[in-house]
Design a protein around this motif. Structure first.
Motif, PDB file in Angstrom:
ATOM      1  N   PRO A 180       0.819  -1.228   0.000  1.00 25.45           N
ATOM      2  CA  PRO A 180       0.000   0.000   0.000  1.00 25.45           C
ATOM      3  C   PRO A 180       0.849   1.273   0.000  1.00 25.45           C
ATOM      4  O   PRO A 180       0.574   2.209  -0.765  1.00 25.45           O
ATOM      5  N   GLY A 181       1.895   1.289   0.816  1.00 30.82           N
ATOM      6  CA  GLY A 181       2.700   2.501   0.918  1.00 30.82           C
ATOM      7  C   GLY A 181       3.476   2.818  -0.353  1.00 30.82           C
ATOM      8  O   GLY A 181       3.885   3.965  -0.574  1.00 30.82           O
ATOM      9  N   LEU A 182       3.700   1.795  -1.188  1.00 31.21           N
ATOM     10  CA  LEU A 182       4.455   2.019  -2.426  1.00 31.21           C
ATOM     11  C   LEU A 182       3.551   2.204  -3.635  1.00 31.21           C
ATOM     12  O   LEU A 182       4.031   2.368  -4.764  1.00 31.21           O
ATOM     13  N   ALA A 183       2.243   2.214  -3.402  1.00 32.64           N
ATOM     14  CA  ALA A 183       1.286   2.315  -4.518  1.00 32.64           C
ATOM     15  C   ALA A 183       1.502   3.545  -5.400  1.00 32.64           C
ATOM     16  O   ALA A 183       1.309   3.457  -6.622  1.00 32.64           O
ATOM     17  N   PRO A 184       1.921   4.699  -4.867  1.00 30.60           N
ATOM     18  CA  PRO A 184       2.154   5.835  -5.761  1.00 30.60           C
ATOM     19  C   PRO A 184       3.149   5.503  -6.882  1.00 30.60           C
ATOM     20  O   PRO A 184       3.083   6.084  -7.962  1.00 30.60           O
ATOM     21  N   VAL A 185       4.058   4.557  -6.630  1.00 34.99           N
ATOM     22  CA  VAL A 185       5.019   4.173  -7.665  1.00 34.99           C
ATOM     23  C   VAL A 185       4.536   2.957  -8.449  1.00 34.99           C
ATOM     24  O   VAL A 185       4.702   2.890  -9.665  1.00 34.99           O
ATOM     25  N   THR A 186       3.929   1.989  -7.752  1.00 34.88           N
ATOM     26  CA  THR A 186       3.595   0.728  -8.429  1.00 34.88           C
ATOM     27  C   THR A 186       2.257   0.783  -9.151  1.00 34.88           C
ATOM     28  O   THR A 186       2.006  -0.016 -10.040  1.00 34.88           O
ATOM     29  N   ALA A 187       1.382   1.713  -8.763  1.00 35.21           N
ATOM     30  CA  ALA A 187       0.084   1.836  -9.438  1.00 35.21           C
ATOM     31  C   ALA A 187      -0.160   3.294  -9.793  1.00 35.21           C
ATOM     32  O   ALA A 187      -1.070   3.940  -9.293  1.00 35.21           O
ATOM     33  N   PRO A 188       0.693   3.844 -10.675  1.00 36.65           N
ATOM     34  CA  PRO A 188       0.589   5.271 -10.990  1.00 36.65           C
ATOM     35  C   PRO A 188      -0.657   5.556 -11.848  1.00 36.65           C
ATOM     36  O   PRO A 188      -1.096   4.694 -12.601  1.00 36.65           O
ATOM     37  N   ALA A 189      -1.217   6.747 -11.685  1.00 41.89           N
ATOM     38  CA  ALA A 189      -2.348   7.151 -12.524  1.00 41.89           C
ATOM     39  C   ALA A 189      -1.880   7.215 -13.975  1.00 41.89           C
ATOM     40  O   ALA A 189      -0.766   7.666 -14.255  1.00 41.89           O
ATOM     41  N   ASN A 190      -2.696   6.717 -14.909  1.00 39.13           N
ATOM     42  CA  ASN A 190      -2.436   6.834 -16.352  1.00 39.13           C
ATOM     43  C   ASN A 190      -1.201   6.101 -16.856  1.00 39.13           C
ATOM     44  O   ASN A 190      -0.702   6.396 -17.936  1.00 39.13           O
ATOM     45  N   SER A 191      -0.664   5.169 -16.062  1.00 32.73           N
ATOM     46  CA  SER A 191       0.498   4.409 -16.542  1.00 32.73           C
ATOM     47  C   SER A 191       0.297   2.949 -16.163  1.00 32.73           C
ATOM     48  O   SER A 191      -0.462   2.644 -15.255  1.00 32.73           O
ATOM     49  N   PRO A 192       0.993   2.053 -16.849  1.00 33.01           N
ATOM     50  CA  PRO A 192       0.860   0.629 -16.489  1.00 33.01           C
ATOM     51  C   PRO A 192       1.361   0.396 -15.065  1.00 33.01           C
ATOM     52  O   PRO A 192       2.258   1.104 -14.591  1.00 33.01           O
ATOM     53  N   ALA A 193       0.768  -0.608 -14.413  1.00 38.37           N
ATOM     54  CA  ALA A 193       1.213  -0.981 -13.065  1.00 38.37           C
ATOM     55  C   ALA A 193       2.654  -1.490 -13.115  1.00 38.37           C
ATOM     56  O   ALA A 193       3.103  -2.032 -14.131  1.00 38.37           O
ATOM     57  N   VAL A 194       3.389  -1.287 -12.047  1.00 40.28           N
ATOM     58  CA  VAL A 194       4.781  -1.736 -11.941  1.00 40.28           C
ATOM     59  C   VAL A 194       4.822  -2.875 -10.913  1.00 40.28           C
ATOM     60  O   VAL A 194       4.540  -2.652  -9.743  1.00 40.28           O
ATOM     61  N   PRO A 195       5.150  -4.110 -11.345  1.00 37.19           N
ATOM     62  CA  PRO A 195       5.155  -5.231 -10.395  1.00 37.19           C
ATOM     63  C   PRO A 195       6.132  -4.994  -9.241  1.00 37.19           C
ATOM     64  O   PRO A 195       7.246  -4.503  -9.457  1.00 37.19           O
ATOM     65  N   LEU A 196       5.690  -5.356  -8.028  1.00 34.64           N
ATOM     66  CA  LEU A 196       6.485  -5.136  -6.825  1.00 34.64           C
ATOM     67  C   LEU A 196       6.992  -6.454  -6.246  1.00 34.64           C
ATOM     68  O   LEU A 196       6.243  -7.417  -6.123  1.00 34.64           O
ATOM     69  N   THR A 197       8.264  -6.484  -5.910  1.00 42.22           N
ATOM     70  CA  THR A 197       8.870  -7.617  -5.206  1.00 42.22           C
ATOM     71  C   THR A 197       9.477  -7.091  -3.916  1.00 42.22           C
ATOM     72  O   THR A 197      10.126  -6.045  -3.937  1.00 42.22           O
ATOM     73  N   VAL A 198       9.271  -7.789  -2.818  1.00 48.30           N
ATOM     74  CA  VAL A 198       9.959  -7.448  -1.572  1.00 48.30           C
ATOM     75  C   VAL A 198      10.802  -8.655  -1.211  1.00 48.30           C
ATOM     76  O   VAL A 198      10.349  -9.795  -1.318  1.00 48.30           O
ATOM     77  N   GLU A 199      12.039  -8.414  -0.832  1.00 46.05           N
ATOM     78  CA  GLU A 199      12.959  -9.546  -0.659  1.00 46.05           C
ATOM     79  C   GLU A 199      13.987  -9.216   0.409  1.00 46.05           C
ATOM     80  O   GLU A 199      14.383  -8.060   0.583  1.00 46.05           O
ATOM     81  N   ASN A 200      14.420 -10.248   1.090  1.00 40.68           N
ATOM     82  CA  ASN A 200      15.484 -10.094   2.075  1.00 40.68           C
ATOM     83  C   ASN A 200      16.761  -9.562   1.406  1.00 40.68           C
ATOM     84  O   ASN A 200      17.126  -9.985   0.318  1.00 40.68           O
ATOM     85  N   GLU A 201      17.433  -8.631   2.076  1.00 43.02           N
ATOM     86  CA  GLU A 201      18.588  -7.971   1.448  1.00 43.02           C
ATOM     87  C   GLU A 201      19.753  -8.934   1.180  1.00 43.02           C
ATOM     88  O   GLU A 201      20.465  -8.782   0.186  1.00 43.02           O
ATOM     89  N   ALA A 202      19.921  -9.949   2.061  1.00 38.88           N
ATOM     90  CA  ALA A 202      21.015 -10.896   1.815  1.00 38.88           C
ATOM     91  C   ALA A 202      20.744 -11.698   0.544  1.00 38.88           C
ATOM     92  O   ALA A 202      21.657 -11.987  -0.239  1.00 38.88           O
ATOM     93  N   ASN A 203      19.479 -12.068   0.343  1.00 39.30           N
ATOM     94  CA  ASN A 203      19.133 -12.790  -0.884  1.00 39.30           C
ATOM     95  C   ASN A 203      19.428 -11.946  -2.117  1.00 39.30           C
ATOM     96  O   ASN A 203      19.968 -12.432  -3.116  1.00 39.30           O
TER      97      ASN A 203
END
Lengths: 428, 428
Positions: A180-203
């Motif tokens: 939800p907090g990253l929606a301004p970037v991942t679901a921008p108005a008038n642009s395609p959605a940007v898929p989001l991945t969250v991952e452990n930093e060591a990985n």
């Protein structure tokens, strides 16, 4: 007869498109015959695949100009320096960072700020991260690049395949969904959605080590069976087997920081005793070195300052710091001996902050590892796994995130990328 | 366009034959439509595959007899109880064992003898093993079964994919190639060669746990992400990830016995200090329990006698034995906590001799594991991996070897098996 999904003509074509794009990304510029040779297809088989990737704007032609009316015999293929970009972000305990790479793995924009994230609620942290992301996407949009994915590196456990940080002890986060907090970037108005991945930093740090050697000028990366150890405030490891991350049944593999080293030793915040983090974690080393007092000041100086402080003191020969880092190396060596006996990796790679401290940590680490892995060492080759230092250092997780964000494009070029004639993404 | 090997028609057909045979082996008896449904092919697609497996003698028909002239509508498919058999053999420190299973996983013959193999040269040990193998193959030949493969379980490190025992400390073997000594069985005069596999016993014990549930009456096995711990004289582990054994870069993964538990503790034969084997290995437990004096006598009584002695003393309430087993459990719990933090398996399975000692080992083992894996435990589910006891116990490695020997048939039914009309194998 029905065929399993992977064996359909469409499935084979998808895989072959991916193989062409990946070959050019890793080894380009390549002529068409060189692409065909590299992936084991005929030249006639490769031609329509290349044409499709050129039309989609994922490949471009370079090399000698084509003689008029004669085709382009001397032309070579490169990945496009426009089109899809991978956005990587890192949420550290004391900093936030963002970068964008193009299909060729080149960093096209980056931004970072110091931030006191420890025990800060996710909301405000994500707001600051969104501001950095907006800055970076604006800069790349001006160069004709659009975000094809966003991956966020976090110092904690992430549910396998999800966007929720299950537990990040050093941030104080539990069950925090970042979507939800990253929606301004991942679901921008008038642009395609940007898929989001969250991952452990060591990985993600380990994934960065796996990039094809061509991507950063030809220096070879480690072989695809290794344990990658990284440290920021905590200590994490990533286990790579045959080039694949071992994630664990729930996605929680790699908690090297909580491997018992001295089972009757110091109490750990996790509830255990004698965990590696109590001897080789940043806080433990700062305390043992007597540098803990300088910590608040270093914290204000931005990312990595505390590690830089330790490295400076150690290179000045400060006995307490040198001893603290040697003791951290001993504890790391004991924990890694367990990992090596269990996993038999080809290499152990020190990454993240540990890369910068390697000169003082490595000798005792290697001594313990050699002592305690003799039975697993191949007598014929007289030795266990090689211990190496990451070529990426503290940049590993951020670069790995950007690469992970591009992965979907490289694995399935046409699905994940808008056609070349689609309207350009608006700058926010 | 050339296709990669797996995508050729022949490759797809080979895979589909294997899927039919595996489905019937795991879930038979099955009607033809049930086979089709289970593997996602059409009935028309399955029919020629079934016919080919029937002709090769790998499948057979069971169920209601066919009404004359009407086909066999009610017939069901089972795997043949004749034809290929898997030969499993086990070289233990104090015993030798052999068994043969048919395609359905049923044990068709077995034989075992007590043997003092510690520090015995490979030659004489293999001669005795060959005698047992000849006895067992003779018995199964009388029932129409022929060896399709031989797999040998050894308590030591085996070079990946080879037949050489690199190091078996408890046998005293180094760089011992078992192939020449087993040639009387694997390269018999006037019969087809029998492929030989040599494998670490802990790995084979874990493979036995992976057998389809149908193979022994429907009891479900553990999920396909687990760490399997077994003990004979030493302690080994096998790591199974997504149903696959993790072998390590050189094939030496799983050396749990040499994971450091008390890093400043007892010296180990491997050159390290405080290895798990020094606290939970058979010799350590016998010593701590005061039962070491009974060891020679127990050694004469055949396989597993020393473990049986410990179990008897513990169930009689002998305080030294109960304490020794609890201390072994503590050490196992510490070592396994490291493994669980690193690998995040769904389960930990105690197999081999440990299965019989579980009542006295488990409580302290689980206490340590719970204490030391809190950070990796999913707070939502309040717990780490399940700890279970192998349903196969000390039989695991031997059965796993027999299954491994059959694996080539199940994975590529027509290549690895002589056609049904080939001459029967002679009894040696």
């Amino acid at each position: 007869m029905t065929l399993p999904g992977n064996d359909t003509q469409a499935g084979i074509r998808r895989r072959n498109l991916a193989r062409v794009l990946q070959a050019v990304a890793a080894h380009g510029p390549l002529s068409r015959p060189a692409v065909a040779a590299r992936i084991g297809l005929t030249r006639a088989g490769v031609a329509p695949l290349v044409d499709e990737l050129l039309r989609a704007g994922l490949l471009a032609e370079s090399g000698p100009a084509a003689p008029r009316g004669r085709g382009r015999p001397g032309s070579e293929l490169v990945v496009s320096d426009r089109g899809p970009a991978g956005l990587g972000a890192e949420i550290g305990v004391d900093h936030l960072a963002v970068c964008a790479i193009d299909l060729g793995g080149r960093i096209r924009a980056r931004a970072a700020v110091g931030a006191a994230n420890r025990n800060s609620a996710p909301g405000p942290v994500l707001e600051r991260l969104v501001a950095l992301l907006v800055e970076v996407t604006g800069r790349i949009a001006a160069e004709g690049l659009r975000p094809a994915g966003l991956a966020v590196a976090v110092p904690g456990l992430v549910a396998r395949g999800g966007t929720t940080v299950v537990h990040a002890p050093n941030l104080g986060w539990r069950a925090a969904d970042l979507a939800p907090g990253l929606a301004p970037v991942t679901a921008p108005a008038n642009s395609p959605a940007v898929p989001l991945t969250v991952e452990n930093e060591a990985n993600l740090g380990a994934l960065a080590e796996l990039r094809p050697a061509g991507a950063d000028g030809g220096r070879p990366g480690p072989p695809p069976d290794f344990v990658h150890v990284s440290a920021e405030a905590g200590i994490g490891a990533a286990v790579v087997v045959d080039g694949q991350l071992l994630r664990g049944a729930r996605g929680f593999a790699g908690e090297l920081g909580h491997v018992p080293v001295y089972p009757d030793g110091r109490r750990c915040d996790c509830g255990g005793r004698g965990c590696l983090e109590q001897y080789a974690g940043e806080a433990a080393v700062l305390r043992a070195s007597g540098a803990a007092a300088g910590r608040a000041a270093a914290g204000e100086a931005g990312p990595g300052a505390r590690i830089a402080l330790l490295a400076r003191r150690a290179s000045d020969g400060d006995p307490a710091t040198v001893r603290a880092l040697a003791e951290a190396g001993t504890a790391l060596g004991i924990a890694l001996a367990g990992a090596v006996n269990l996993l038999d990796p080809r290499a152990v790679v020190l990454g993240g902050a540990l890369a910068g401290l390697a000169p003082w940590v490595l000798p005792s680490l290697e001594r313990e590892l050699t002592l305690r892995t003799a039975v697993a060492a191949d007598p014929a080759r007289a030795g266990g796994p090689a211990v190496t230092v990451s070529r990426l250092g503290a940049d590993g997780p951020l670069l790995g995130a950007a690469h992970a964000a591009l992965r979907a494009v490289l694995d399935d070029p046409l699905r994940s990328c808008a056609p070349a004639d689609s309207p350009p993404v608006r700058t926010p």
